[in-house]
Design a protein around this motif. Structure first.
Motif, PDB file in Angstrom:
ATOM      1  N   VAL A  50      13.705 -15.408 -20.832  1.00 17.29           N
ATOM      2  CA  VAL A  50      12.251 -15.242 -20.929  1.00 17.29           C
ATOM      3  C   VAL A  50      11.565 -16.411 -21.634  1.00 17.29           C
ATOM      4  O   VAL A  50      10.579 -16.948 -21.144  1.00 17.29           O
ATOM      5  CB  VAL A  50      11.865 -13.909 -21.634  1.00 17.29           C
ATOM      6  N   GLN A  51      12.083 -16.839 -22.802  1.00 19.34           N
ATOM      7  CA  GLN A  51      11.330 -17.790 -23.630  1.00 19.34           C
ATOM      8  C   GLN A  51      11.306 -19.203 -23.051  1.00 19.34           C
ATOM      9  O   GLN A  51      10.445 -20.000 -23.420  1.00 19.34           O
ATOM     10  CB  GLN A  51      11.850 -17.801 -25.067  1.00 19.34           C
ATOM     11  N   SER A  52      12.227 -19.537 -22.174  1.00 18.69           N
ATOM     12  CA  SER A  52      12.123 -20.791 -21.421  1.00 18.69           C
ATOM     13  C   SER A  52      12.485 -20.479 -19.976  1.00 18.69           C
ATOM     14  O   SER A  52      13.444 -19.751 -19.723  1.00 18.69           O
ATOM     15  CB  SER A  52      13.033 -21.876 -21.995  1.00 18.69           C
ATOM     16  N   GLN A  53      11.703 -21.019 -19.052  1.00 17.15           N
ATOM     17  CA  GLN A  53      11.863 -20.580 -17.666  1.00 17.15           C
ATOM     18  C   GLN A  53      12.023 -21.731 -16.685  1.00 17.15           C
ATOM     19  O   GLN A  53      11.371 -21.797 -15.644  1.00 17.15           O
ATOM     20  CB  GLN A  53      10.704 -19.655 -17.279  1.00 17.15           C
ATOM     21  N   SER A  54      12.909 -22.667 -17.027  1.00 12.85           N
ATOM     22  CA  SER A  54      13.282 -23.717 -16.089  1.00 12.85           C
ATOM     23  C   SER A  54      13.919 -23.107 -14.853  1.00 12.85           C
ATOM     24  O   SER A  54      14.661 -22.112 -14.948  1.00 12.85           O
ATOM     25  CB  SER A  54      14.266 -24.684 -16.760  1.00 12.85           C
ATOM     26  N   THR A  55      13.670 -23.700 -13.700  1.00  4.84           N
ATOM     27  CA  THR A  55      14.263 -23.188 -12.467  1.00  4.84           C
ATOM     28  C   THR A  55      15.774 -23.384 -12.432  1.00  4.84           C
ATOM     29  O   THR A  55      16.449 -22.817 -11.574  1.00  4.84           O
ATOM     30  CB  THR A  55      13.647 -23.882 -11.244  1.00  4.84           C
ATOM     31  N   LEU A  56      16.315 -24.171 -13.361  1.00  2.88           N
ATOM     32  CA  LEU A  56      17.761 -24.391 -13.393  1.00  2.88           C
ATOM     33  C   LEU A  56      18.528 -23.129 -13.743  1.00  2.88           C
ATOM     34  O   LEU A  56      19.688 -22.979 -13.358  1.00  2.88           O
ATOM     35  CB  LEU A  56      18.110 -25.495 -14.405  1.00  2.88           C
ATOM     36  N   TYR A  57      17.896 -22.213 -14.501  1.00  2.00           N
ATOM     37  CA  TYR A  57      18.662 -21.063 -14.973  1.00  2.00           C
ATOM     38  C   TYR A  57      17.895 -19.747 -15.034  1.00  2.00           C
ATOM     39  O   TYR A  57      18.498 -18.706 -15.316  1.00  2.00           O
ATOM     40  CB  TYR A  57      19.249 -21.354 -16.362  1.00  2.00           C
ATOM     41  N   ALA A  61       4.604 -29.346 -24.418  1.00  2.00           N
ATOM     42  CA  ALA A  61       3.755 -29.382 -23.227  1.00  2.00           C
ATOM     43  C   ALA A  61       4.509 -30.078 -22.104  1.00  2.00           C
ATOM     44  O   ALA A  61       5.146 -31.106 -22.319  1.00  2.00           O
ATOM     45  CB  ALA A  61       2.440 -30.112 -23.519  1.00  2.00           C
ATOM     46  N   ILE A  62       4.420 -29.526 -20.901  1.00  2.00           N
ATOM     47  CA  ILE A  62       5.138 -30.033 -19.746  1.00  2.00           C
ATOM     48  C   ILE A  62       4.171 -30.773 -18.830  1.00  2.00           C
ATOM     49  O   ILE A  62       3.156 -30.208 -18.415  1.00  2.00           O
ATOM     50  CB  ILE A  62       5.816 -28.885 -18.972  1.00  2.00           C
ATOM     51  N   PRO A  63       4.452 -32.034 -18.497  1.00  2.00           N
ATOM     52  CA  PRO A  63       3.555 -32.756 -17.593  1.00  2.00           C
ATOM     53  C   PRO A  63       3.551 -32.148 -16.192  1.00  2.00           C
ATOM     54  O   PRO A  63       4.543 -31.560 -15.757  1.00  2.00           O
ATOM     55  CB  PRO A  63       4.131 -34.176 -17.589  1.00  2.00           C
ATOM     56  N   ALA A  99       9.573 -27.793 -11.551  1.00  2.00           N
ATOM     57  CA  ALA A  99      10.994 -27.598 -11.859  1.00  2.00           C
ATOM     58  C   ALA A  99      11.209 -26.964 -13.222  1.00  2.00           C
ATOM     59  O   ALA A  99      12.015 -26.039 -13.376  1.00  2.00           O
ATOM     60  CB  ALA A  99      11.727 -28.930 -11.791  1.00  2.00           C
ATOM     61  N   MET A 100      10.477 -27.437 -14.231  1.00  2.00           N
ATOM     62  CA  MET A 100      10.697 -26.969 -15.595  1.00  2.00           C
ATOM     63  C   MET A 100       9.868 -25.742 -15.936  1.00  2.00           C
ATOM     64  O   MET A 100      10.201 -25.015 -16.868  1.00  2.00           O
ATOM     65  CB  MET A 100      10.369 -28.080 -16.597  1.00  2.00           C
ATOM     66  N   SER A 101       8.801 -25.495 -15.203  1.00  2.00           N
ATOM     67  CA  SER A 101       7.762 -24.508 -15.493  1.00  2.00           C
ATOM     68  C   SER A 101       7.041 -24.911 -16.786  1.00  2.00           C
ATOM     69  O   SER A 101       7.467 -25.829 -17.493  1.00  2.00           O
ATOM     70  CB  SER A 101       8.304 -23.087 -15.592  1.00  2.00           C
ATOM     71  N   THR A 102       5.986 -24.217 -17.088  1.00  2.00           N
ATOM     72  CA  THR A 102       5.269 -24.474 -18.343  1.00  2.00           C
ATOM     73  C   THR A 102       5.486 -23.342 -19.345  1.00  2.00           C
ATOM     74  O   THR A 102       4.822 -23.294 -20.378  1.00  2.00           O
ATOM     75  CB  THR A 102       3.763 -24.650 -18.073  1.00  2.00           C
TER      76      THR A 102
END
Length: 308
Positions: free
Chosen positions: A9-16, A51-53, A59-62
């Motif tokens: 939940v707290q980080s939502q990169s598409t990798l995992y 902050a995510i550019p 890919a990384m989500s915000t």
């Protein structure tokens, strides 16, 4: 061999990220952290991005919950499980600010903090915050030194470096732990050297197990050459896991099956000198993840210490 888990939940990169996490929130974090504690997990971990550019957002989500706020929130809902940053990009902030936040977290949690740190990789994030991306390695080296002082026992810590210089500035509360464990993340040669010479532990960046022994051996050699014999925690991130026979497609890279078979496979990490193993359990819902956490703790973990 101890085992821990990166929080969902707290980080939502598409990798995992699992699909169910996109609609999840604080209640899910609490229930997962409590389940990990009951199952004997050594820690729950949170990532760090400010902050995510836009170029990386797909890919990384915000979605990146702040690790200090998240771990402090979970500290109030748990009693014993460790609270790990995996990893905090400490070069983005002045070390006195970082020390204030994490000393408070350690105090509020009763001494459960493990501070994992890394150099970072998002240029725009550094530029927006006025940090030097090009020299982020050297910046992290000095920041670690400054944090050693600022998270130590002294009310008025002192550090004199190229980037940071402070003394006669008091900070309380002090951490509960006399020495907050500081684990260094990353698998490049500079990261391995940094972990060996400055850290209390190492957090690899997704190294496959066939390359892990080389990395742990490199750290061990660097520490021996430097005459460092203090305790050190070698970490590893296991392949995705599923305890039991899945009724859905968990992916070809996922280790799935009987608990004893999974434990036999994971014991290979122990043979490489790994002392703490981060597991990632596949799931379709919070309920399934909690069931998997319980199954790992009750059925897999007891076999991790068996002799081959």
């Amino acid at each position: 061999m101890r085992y821990g888990i990166q929080l969902p939940v707290q980080s939502q990169s598409t990798l995992y990220t699992e699909p169910w996490e996109t609609a999840a929130g604080p209640e899910d974090l609490v229930e997962v952290a409590r389940a990990a504690e009951v199952a004997g997990f050594a820690y729950v971990a949170a990532c760090d991005h400010v902050a995510i550019p836009r170029r990386l957002a797909a890919a990384m989500s915000t979605v990146w919950y702040d690790p200090v706020a998240t771990l402090a929130f979970l500290a109030a809902h748990t009693r014993t499980v460790g609270l790990l940053t995996h990893v905090a990009v400490v070069g983005l902030r002045h070390p006195l600010l970082t020390a204030k936040q994490y000393a408070t977290l350690d105090r509020l949690s009763g001494g459960r903090l493990v501070l994992g740190v890394g150099a970072g990789h998002v240029r725009e994030e550094f530029e927006a915050l006025g940090a030097d991306f090009g020299r982020r390695g050297a910046l992290l080296d000095e920041t670690i030194d400054a944090l050693r002082a600022a998270l130590g026992p002294e009310e008025f810590p002192e550090h004199h470096g190229k980037r940071y210089d402070f003394q006669d500035l008091g900070q309380r509360p002090r951490p509960v732990q006399p020495r907050v464990p500081l684990w260094v993340g990353g698998s490049s040669e500079p990261a391995l050297r940094r972990a060996a010479l400055k850290g209390d532990g190492w957090l690899p960046q997704g190294d496959p197990r066939e390359r892990l022994a080389e990395k742990t051996g490199r750290i061990r050699a660097l520490r021996e050459k430097a005459g460092i014999d203090a305790p050190f925690s070698y970490g590893a991130i296991a392949e995705p896991l599923y305890v039991g026979r899945p009724a859905w497609d968990v992916g070809r890279r996922t280790l799935a099956g009987a608990p004893q078979a999974l434990a036999e496979s994971l014991r290979a990490y122990r043979a490489m000198g790994v002392g703490q193993l981060q597991v990632r359990l596949r799931s379709r819902s919070r309920t399934e993840l909690i069931d998997q956490i319980a199954a790992f703790g009750a059925e897999v973990a007891p076999h991790l210490h068996e002799e081959e």
